[in-house]
Design a protein around this motif. Structure first.
Motif, mmCIF file in Angstrom:
data_model
loop_
_atom_site.group_PDB
_atom_site.id
_atom_site.type_symbol
_atom_site.label_atom_id
_atom_site.label_comp_id
_atom_site.label_asym_id
_atom_site.label_seq_id
_atom_site.Cartn_x
_atom_site.Cartn_y
_atom_site.Cartn_z
ATOM 1 N N ASN A 259 0.813 -1.222 0.000
ATOM 2 C CA ASN A 259 0.000 0.000 0.000
ATOM 3 C C ASN A 259 0.839 1.261 0.000
ATOM 4 N N ASP A 260 1.883 1.289 0.852
ATOM 5 C CA ASP A 260 2.747 2.485 0.958
ATOM 6 C C ASP A 260 3.339 2.852 -0.399
ATOM 7 N N HIS A 261 3.539 1.854 -1.239
ATOM 8 C CA HIS A 261 4.185 2.108 -2.530
ATOM 9 C C HIS A 261 3.175 2.121 -3.676
ATOM 10 N N GLY A 262 1.894 2.097 -3.337
ATOM 11 C CA GLY A 262 0.843 2.159 -4.358
ATOM 12 C C GLY A 262 0.855 0.958 -5.290
ATOM 13 N N LEU A 263 1.155 -0.219 -4.736
ATOM 14 C CA LEU A 263 1.270 -1.422 -5.568
ATOM 15 C C LEU A 263 0.200 -2.454 -5.206
ATOM 16 N N ASP A 264 -0.140 -3.287 -6.192
ATOM 17 C CA ASP A 264 -1.027 -4.427 -5.929
ATOM 18 C C ASP A 264 -0.224 -5.697 -5.722
ATOM 19 N N ALA A 265 1.018 -5.692 -6.212
ATOM 20 C CA ALA A 265 1.853 -6.894 -6.092
ATOM 21 C C ALA A 265 3.319 -6.507 -6.300
ATOM 22 N N MET A 266 4.199 -7.422 -5.874
ATOM 23 C CA MET A 266 5.636 -7.202 -6.064
ATOM 24 C C MET A 266 6.206 -8.431 -6.767
ATOM 25 N N LEU A 267 6.977 -8.186 -7.815
ATOM 26 C CA LEU A 267 7.615 -9.258 -8.586
ATOM 27 C C LEU A 267 9.093 -9.306 -8.204
ATOM 28 N N LEU A 268 9.555 -10.486 -7.736
ATOM 29 C CA LEU A 268 10.938 -10.600 -7.267
ATOM 30 C C LEU A 268 11.676 -11.625 -8.107
ATOM 31 N N THR A 269 12.663 -11.148 -8.846
ATOM 32 C CA THR A 269 13.367 -12.033 -9.777
ATOM 33 C C THR A 269 14.844 -12.214 -9.440
ATOM 34 N N CYS A 270 15.455 -11.289 -8.706
ATOM 35 C CA CYS A 270 16.895 -11.445 -8.437
ATOM 36 C C CYS A 270 17.107 -12.398 -7.261
ATOM 37 N N ALA A 271 18.236 -13.087 -7.273
ATOM 38 C CA ALA A 271 18.474 -14.162 -6.294
ATOM 39 C C ALA A 271 18.372 -13.650 -4.855
ATOM 40 N N ALA A 272 18.944 -12.480 -4.577
ATOM 41 C CA ALA A 272 18.964 -11.976 -3.193
ATOM 42 C C ALA A 272 17.550 -11.722 -2.678
ATOM 43 N N ASN A 273 16.749 -11.060 -3.481
ATOM 44 C CA ASN A 273 15.381 -10.757 -3.031
ATOM 45 C C ASN A 273 14.500 -11.997 -3.007
ATOM 46 N N ARG A 274 14.710 -12.901 -3.948
ATOM 47 C CA ARG A 274 13.928 -14.151 -3.930
ATOM 48 C C ARG A 274 14.232 -14.929 -2.662
ATOM 49 N N TYR A 275 15.523 -14.951 -2.296
ATOM 50 C CA TYR A 275 15.892 -15.664 -1.077
ATOM 51 C C TYR A 275 15.299 -14.973 0.141
ATOM 52 N N TYR A 276 15.441 -13.644 0.180
ATOM 53 C CA TYR A 276 14.945 -12.878 1.323
ATOM 54 C C TYR A 276 13.447 -13.127 1.523
ATOM 55 N N VAL A 277 12.696 -13.092 0.433
ATOM 56 C CA VAL A 277 11.251 -13.188 0.576
ATOM 57 C C VAL A 277 10.787 -14.627 0.839
ATOM 58 N N SER A 278 11.455 -15.615 0.248
ATOM 59 C CA SER A 278 10.953 -16.991 0.307
ATOM 60 C C SER A 278 11.720 -17.891 1.265
ATOM 61 N N GLY A 279 12.980 -17.539 1.560
ATOM 62 C CA GLY A 279 13.803 -18.428 2.389
ATOM 63 C C GLY A 279 14.319 -19.626 1.613
ATOM 64 N N PHE A 280 14.101 -19.637 0.304
ATOM 65 C CA PHE A 280 14.549 -20.761 -0.515
ATOM 66 C C PHE A 280 15.805 -20.374 -1.293
ATOM 67 N N ALA A 281 16.901 -21.071 -0.976
ATOM 68 C CA ALA A 281 18.168 -20.763 -1.636
ATOM 69 C C ALA A 281 18.376 -21.716 -2.795
ATOM 70 N N SER A 282 18.234 -21.211 -4.010
ATOM 71 C CA SER A 282 18.544 -22.056 -5.168
ATOM 72 C C SER A 282 19.875 -21.581 -5.718
ATOM 73 N N THR A 283 20.592 -22.483 -6.340
ATOM 74 C CA THR A 283 21.895 -22.109 -6.869
ATOM 75 C C THR A 283 21.765 -21.482 -8.251
ATOM 76 N N GLY A 284 20.601 -21.630 -8.840
ATOM 77 C CA GLY A 284 20.458 -21.186 -10.225
ATOM 78 C C GLY A 284 19.826 -19.824 -10.365
ATOM 79 N N THR A 285 19.583 -19.454 -11.606
ATOM 80 C CA THR A 285 19.001 -18.151 -11.886
ATOM 81 C C THR A 285 17.503 -18.273 -12.121
ATOM 82 N N ASP A 286 16.995 -19.500 -12.080
ATOM 83 C CA ASP A 286 15.575 -19.674 -12.331
ATOM 84 C C ASP A 286 14.758 -19.474 -11.070
ATOM 85 N N GLY A 287 13.553 -18.996 -11.245
ATOM 86 C CA GLY A 287 12.663 -18.812 -10.118
ATOM 87 C C GLY A 287 12.192 -17.385 -10.051
ATOM 88 N N VAL A 288 10.911 -17.238 -9.679
ATOM 89 C CA VAL A 288 10.287 -15.921 -9.576
ATOM 90 C C VAL A 288 9.353 -15.956 -8.379
#
Ligand code: ZN
Ligand code: ZN
Length: 357
Positions: free
Chosen positions: A12-41
């Motif tokens: 809400n603070d950022h006027g968004l309906d959703a957030m798309l996370l594609t980079c490894a650091a943010n994907r890990y931060y948000v999901s807790g899932f550490a993959s070694t590859g570049t795949d995953g969203v």
């Protein structure tokens, strides 16, 4: 550990309906899932989080990702299709994306094919990640302890005739052996005159009596980085080496003393820099006092001369002044500190008294 809810709360603070996370650091931060590859969203909407990945990672992702729908891409149903299904299902219009990380090629595909408006929103993630919660702090401390154990042991190997590379290789081995999943970065081990290069690459130079050896290293433990630097002497030190070492140490302690929530990064930097400048070495301290440490080895916030904003409580930064004398030697001492309302907590326990091996 995941941060789906934390991201959702900020939409809400950022006027968004959703957030798309594609980079490894943010994907890990948000999901807790550490993959070694570049795949995953990862895709966080107001009422549901998703983690999309491919066949190679699906089994691990299903086992590790909590509080999100985990789905696999298939031929003809790739990331764009999965995202568009979620966009349609939740009536998503404005989607934040990581403008500081996404490649232009990726952005062009998403902009063309997703049925939504893409809004730059790296700041949402930066603000969240800057303030560490209790579990993150505990993990950072565990990563730090592994590095310290490796340091304690490596000191037995530092002597005349051993090369910088050998020390770097052994540090890597020791950190892995004591539980690290990987290195935060390739260890920096520089000796003698090589020590004047703050980020020098360990080479075949053999340590000689009268050298300073600077070791800057860290490991990743459960996705979080440690970072520390110690400079030790071999055999003996000159009066100048002693003076420079203790100037750097006094500068580091002054910066740590100044560091607390509400103080700007430039004020913390200045507290340390003043000591070095007054001692006549100002031009030989050419980098900033510190940087944020977390899922990435360098992240927000910075304790640098151009960081004018106040740092928040819960920020974790390095404290690493140095003096580098070209052709002679260099000294850097680095701890990691956590900013609190009334001061800061140094999570690095390794001693800083000048060690002559
Ligand atoms: Zn470092
Ligand atoms: Zn550092």
């Amino acid at each position: 550990m995941n941060h789906f809810a934390a991201v959702r709360e900020k939409l809400n603070d950022h006027g968004l309906d959703a957030m798309l996370l594609t980079c490894a650091a943010n994907r890990y931060y948000v999901s807790g899932f550490a993959s070694t590859g570049t795949d995953g969203v990862a895709f966080v909407t107001r009422d549901q989080a998703y983690y999309f990945t491919d066949f190679r990672y699906i089994e691990a992702a299903k086992a590790q990702v909590r509080d999100a729908v985990v789905e696999m891409t298939k031929s003809g149903r790739g990331y764009v299709a999965l995202l568009n299904e979620a966009i349609g299902k939740h009536g998503v219009k404005r989607v934040g994306y990581e403008d500081a990380y996404m490649t232009v090629a990726e952005y062009n595909i998403y902009r063309e094919k997703l049925n939504c408006e893409l809004v730059p929103a790296t700041g949402l993630m930066t603000q969240l990640r800057m303030v560490k919660d209790a579990e993150e702090l505990q993990t950072l401390i565990s990563a730090q302890r592994i590095a310290e154990k490796a340091l304690e042991e490596i000191c037995n190997d530092i002597r005349a005739g051993v090369s910088e590379k050998e020390i770097a290789a052994k540090l890597t081995y020791l950190m892995l052996r004591y539980g690290a999943q990987n290195m935060s970065f390739d260890p920096i081990v520089v000796s003698g005159a090589n020590g004047s290069m703050p980020h020098g690459v360990p080479g075949d130079r053999k340590i000689a009596p009268g050298d300073f050896v600077t070791m800057d290293f860290g490991c990743i433990y459960r996705g979080y980085c440690s970072d520390m630097t110690r400079t030790v002497a071999v055999g003996h030190v000159t009066e100048e080496m002693d003076r420079v070492y203790h100037t750097v140490l006094r500068a580091q302690l002054a910066g740590i003393e100044r560091a607390k929530a509400g103080v700007s990064g430039c004020d913390i930097d200045a507290a340390a820099r003043d000591i070095i400048t007054k001692a006549g070495y100002g031009e030989y301290f050419g980098h900033s006092f510190g940087h944020g440490v977390g899922v990435e080895i360098h992240e927000a916030p910075n304790a640098s001369p151009n960081h004018k904003e106040a740092l928040p409580a819960g920020a974790v930064i390095s404290a690493e002044p140095g003096i580098y004398l070209p052709g002679k030697f260099g000294v850097r001492i680095e701890d990691v500190i956590v900013l609190r309302e009334n001061g800061c907590e140094d999570i690095t326990e390794a001693p800083k008294k000048l060690l002559i091996l």
